[in-house]
Design a protein around this motif. Structure first.
Motif, PDB file in Angstrom:
ATOM      1  N   SER A 127       0.829  -1.205   0.000  1.00 37.81           N
ATOM      2  CA  SER A 127       0.000   0.000   0.000  1.00 37.81           C
ATOM      3  C   SER A 127       0.867   1.259   0.000  1.00 37.81           C
ATOM      4  O   SER A 127       0.523   2.262  -0.643  1.00 37.81           O
ATOM      5  CB  SER A 127      -0.952   0.008   1.194  1.00 37.81           C
ATOM      6  OG  SER A 127      -0.256  -0.205   2.406  1.00 37.81           O
ATOM      7  N   VAL A 164      -8.096  -5.158  -5.286  1.00 37.27           N
ATOM      8  CA  VAL A 164      -8.940  -5.240  -4.090  1.00 37.27           C
ATOM      9  C   VAL A 164      -9.613  -6.603  -3.977  1.00 37.27           C
ATOM     10  O   VAL A 164      -9.655  -7.214  -2.901  1.00 37.27           O
ATOM     11  CB  VAL A 164     -10.001  -4.123  -4.105  1.00 37.27           C
ATOM     12  CG1 VAL A 164     -11.071  -4.384  -3.036  1.00 37.27           C
ATOM     13  CG2 VAL A 164      -9.361  -2.770  -3.853  1.00 37.27           C
ATOM     14  N   PHE A 165     -10.150  -7.101  -5.085  1.00 35.27           N
ATOM     15  CA  PHE A 165     -10.973  -8.307  -5.040  1.00 35.27           C
ATOM     16  C   PHE A 165     -10.199  -9.586  -5.327  1.00 35.27           C
ATOM     17  O   PHE A 165     -10.800 -10.666  -5.417  1.00 35.27           O
ATOM     18  CB  PHE A 165     -12.145  -8.168  -6.010  1.00 35.27           C
ATOM     19  CG  PHE A 165     -13.127  -7.110  -5.588  1.00 35.27           C
ATOM     20  CD1 PHE A 165     -13.859  -7.248  -4.411  1.00 35.27           C
ATOM     21  CD2 PHE A 165     -13.303  -5.960  -6.342  1.00 35.27           C
ATOM     22  CE1 PHE A 165     -14.748  -6.263  -3.999  1.00 35.27           C
ATOM     23  CE2 PHE A 165     -14.195  -4.969  -5.945  1.00 35.27           C
ATOM     24  CZ  PHE A 165     -14.923  -5.128  -4.772  1.00 35.27           C
ATOM     25  N   LEU A 201      -2.888  -9.869   2.617  1.00 35.77           N
ATOM     26  CA  LEU A 201      -4.107  -9.637   1.842  1.00 35.77           C
ATOM     27  C   LEU A 201      -4.729  -8.279   2.189  1.00 35.77           C
ATOM     28  O   LEU A 201      -5.174  -7.549   1.304  1.00 35.77           O
ATOM     29  CB  LEU A 201      -5.113 -10.758   2.077  1.00 35.77           C
ATOM     30  CG  LEU A 201      -6.398 -10.676   1.237  1.00 35.77           C
ATOM     31  CD1 LEU A 201      -6.067 -10.680  -0.257  1.00 35.77           C
ATOM     32  CD2 LEU A 201      -7.339 -11.828   1.580  1.00 35.77           C
ATOM     33  N   ALA A 202      -4.753  -7.927   3.485  1.00 36.37           N
ATOM     34  CA  ALA A 202      -5.305  -6.631   3.887  1.00 36.37           C
ATOM     35  C   ALA A 202      -4.468  -5.481   3.322  1.00 36.37           C
ATOM     36  O   ALA A 202      -5.012  -4.462   2.873  1.00 36.37           O
ATOM     37  CB  ALA A 202      -5.379  -6.534   5.404  1.00 36.37           C
ATOM     38  N   GLN A 242      -2.738  -5.585   0.580  1.00 35.22           N
ATOM     39  CA  GLN A 242      -3.037  -5.569  -0.852  1.00 35.22           C
ATOM     40  C   GLN A 242      -4.383  -4.899  -1.124  1.00 35.22           C
ATOM     41  O   GLN A 242      -4.517  -4.099  -2.067  1.00 35.22           O
ATOM     42  CB  GLN A 242      -3.052  -7.008  -1.355  1.00 35.22           C
ATOM     43  CG  GLN A 242      -3.356  -7.192  -2.824  1.00 35.22           C
ATOM     44  CD  GLN A 242      -3.224  -8.646  -3.220  1.00 35.22           C
ATOM     45  OE1 GLN A 242      -2.132  -9.217  -3.191  1.00 35.22           O
ATOM     46  NE2 GLN A 242      -4.324  -9.261  -3.602  1.00 35.22           N
ATOM     47  N   GLN A 243      -5.386  -5.192  -0.301  1.00 36.89           N
ATOM     48  CA  GLN A 243      -6.704  -4.572  -0.485  1.00 36.89           C
ATOM     49  C   GLN A 243      -6.641  -3.066  -0.254  1.00 36.89           C
ATOM     50  O   GLN A 243      -7.285  -2.295  -0.978  1.00 36.89           O
ATOM     51  CB  GLN A 243      -7.709  -5.234   0.458  1.00 36.89           C
ATOM     52  CG  GLN A 243      -8.040  -6.666   0.078  1.00 36.89           C
ATOM     53  CD  GLN A 243      -8.803  -7.411   1.163  1.00 36.89           C
ATOM     54  OE1 GLN A 243      -8.752  -7.030   2.337  1.00 36.89           O
ATOM     55  NE2 GLN A 243      -9.510  -8.461   0.786  1.00 36.89           N
ATOM     56  N   GLY A 249      -5.165  -1.538  -3.341  1.00 36.43           N
ATOM     57  CA  GLY A 249      -6.138  -1.470  -4.420  1.00 36.43           C
ATOM     58  C   GLY A 249      -7.125  -0.339  -4.233  1.00 36.43           C
ATOM     59  O   GLY A 249      -7.483   0.366  -5.194  1.00 36.43           O
TER      60      GLY A 249
END
Length: 241
Positions: free
Chosen positions: A74, A182-183, A204-205, A207-208, A211
Motif C-alpha cells: 500500500s 482489491v478483489f 491480503l489486507a 493488498q486490499q 487497491g
C-alpha cells in the motif's frame, strides 16, 4: 514465508524506527540538487511547479516513505500514485519542452496504461524491486510515460475534449486495476509477505488497501485536472462583452 529483500530503499521499515529511515543515496541527492539548480536558474517554464515536483520527489525517494514502501504494498502504491499523478504533471508544467514534437495522444495514453499495468502485475513488480537497475527502470518508465501523457494533456495544441478523454481513460484503467487488486482472493505480492505483520496488516489486507488507494485516491488529481481543463475551455468560449 521467505523474506524478500528490496534492493533499493533498504530493509523494510518497522514502526519503532520509521522516522530514522531517510534515504541518503548520494546519486539520488545529486540528481535532485541538479534539478533544483535548473529550476533556481530560471530554466523552467513554471518555477513553482518545479519546486513542488522536487519536494514531492524528496517525499517518495528520500523520506521514510521509501523504507515504508519496502514493507507495505500500500505504501508502494502511494509512492507510485504520487509519482505519476502529482510529480509527473508538475514536471510537465515546469518542463513542457515545447520545441519537441508531441507524439499522438492516444498512443501516449495507451503506452502509459500498459506500463502502469505491467509494473503492478505480481511478477514484474517483484522483479522491479529485486535489483537497483530494475527498481530505477520501474520508476523512470512510470514517471517518463506519465510526463509524456501530462505534457500532451496540458499542450495548447491538444483539443480540450481529447485531453479530457485521456484523463477519463486513465481514471478508468487505474480504477479497474485497483478493483482487481482489491478483489483478488489471495495475496499476490511476494515482496511484502513477511513484512506487513509489523504494521498490523496481513498481506491480503495490505493488498486490499493498496487497491483501494489506486481505485479511489488516485483518481482525485485526474478529476481536478479535468475540471480545470473543462473550466478553462468554457472560459475561452465566453463571448466578449
Amino acid at each position: 514465508m521467505p523474506y524478500f529483500l528490496v534492493a533499493y530503499c533498504g530493509p523494510a521499515a518497522v514502526p519503532g524506527s520509521l522516522w530514522l529511515r531517510w534515504n541518503t543515496d548520494p546519486l539520488l541527492l545529486a540528481a535532485l540538487a541538479a534539478l533544483a539548480f535548473v529550476v533556481a536558474s530560471g530554466r523552467s517554464n513554471n518555477a513553482r511547479a518545479g519546486w513542488a515536483a522536487i519536494a514531492l520527489m524528496a517525499v517518495v525517494f528520500v523520506s521514510p516513505l521509501c523504507a515504508l514502501s519496502s514493507a507495505l504494498f500500500s505504501a508502494r502504491v502511494t509512492h507510485h500514485i504520487i509519482l505519476i499523478a502529482a510529480v509527473a504533471p508538475l514536471l510537465a508544467l515546469a518542463f513542457p519542452l515545447p520545441r519537441f514534437v508531441h507524439p499522438p495522444l492516444v498512443p501516449v495514453v495507451a503506452a502509459h496504461a500498459v506500463i502502469v499495468w505491467f509494473w503492478h502485475a505480481p511478477g514484474p513488480y517483484a522483479w522491479g524491486l529485486s535489483t537497483v537497475p530494475a527498481y530505477w527502470l520501474m520508476q523512470l518508465t512510470l514517471l517518463g510515460s506519465a510526463w509524456l501523457m501530462w505534457r500532451s494533456i496540458f499542450s495548447p495544441s491538444v483539443p480540450t475534449g481529447a485531453a479530457l478523454m485521456a484523463l477519463v481513460a486513465t481514471i478508468g484503467h487505474m480504477g479497474l486495476l485497483g478493483a482487481l487488486i482489491v478483489f483478488a482472493p489471495v495475496p499476490l505480492y511476494v515482496a511484502h509477505f513477511a513484512t506487513t505483520a509489523a504494521w498490523g496488516l496481513t498481506p491480503l489486507a495490505d493488498q486490499q488497501l493498496a487497491g483501494l488507494l489506486m481505485w479511489v485516491l488516485a483518481m482525485i488529481p485526474y478529476l481536478v485536472a479535468g475540471l480545470r481543463l473543462a473550466w478553462s475551455g468554457l472560459h475561452v468560449r465566453e463571448p466578449a462583452l
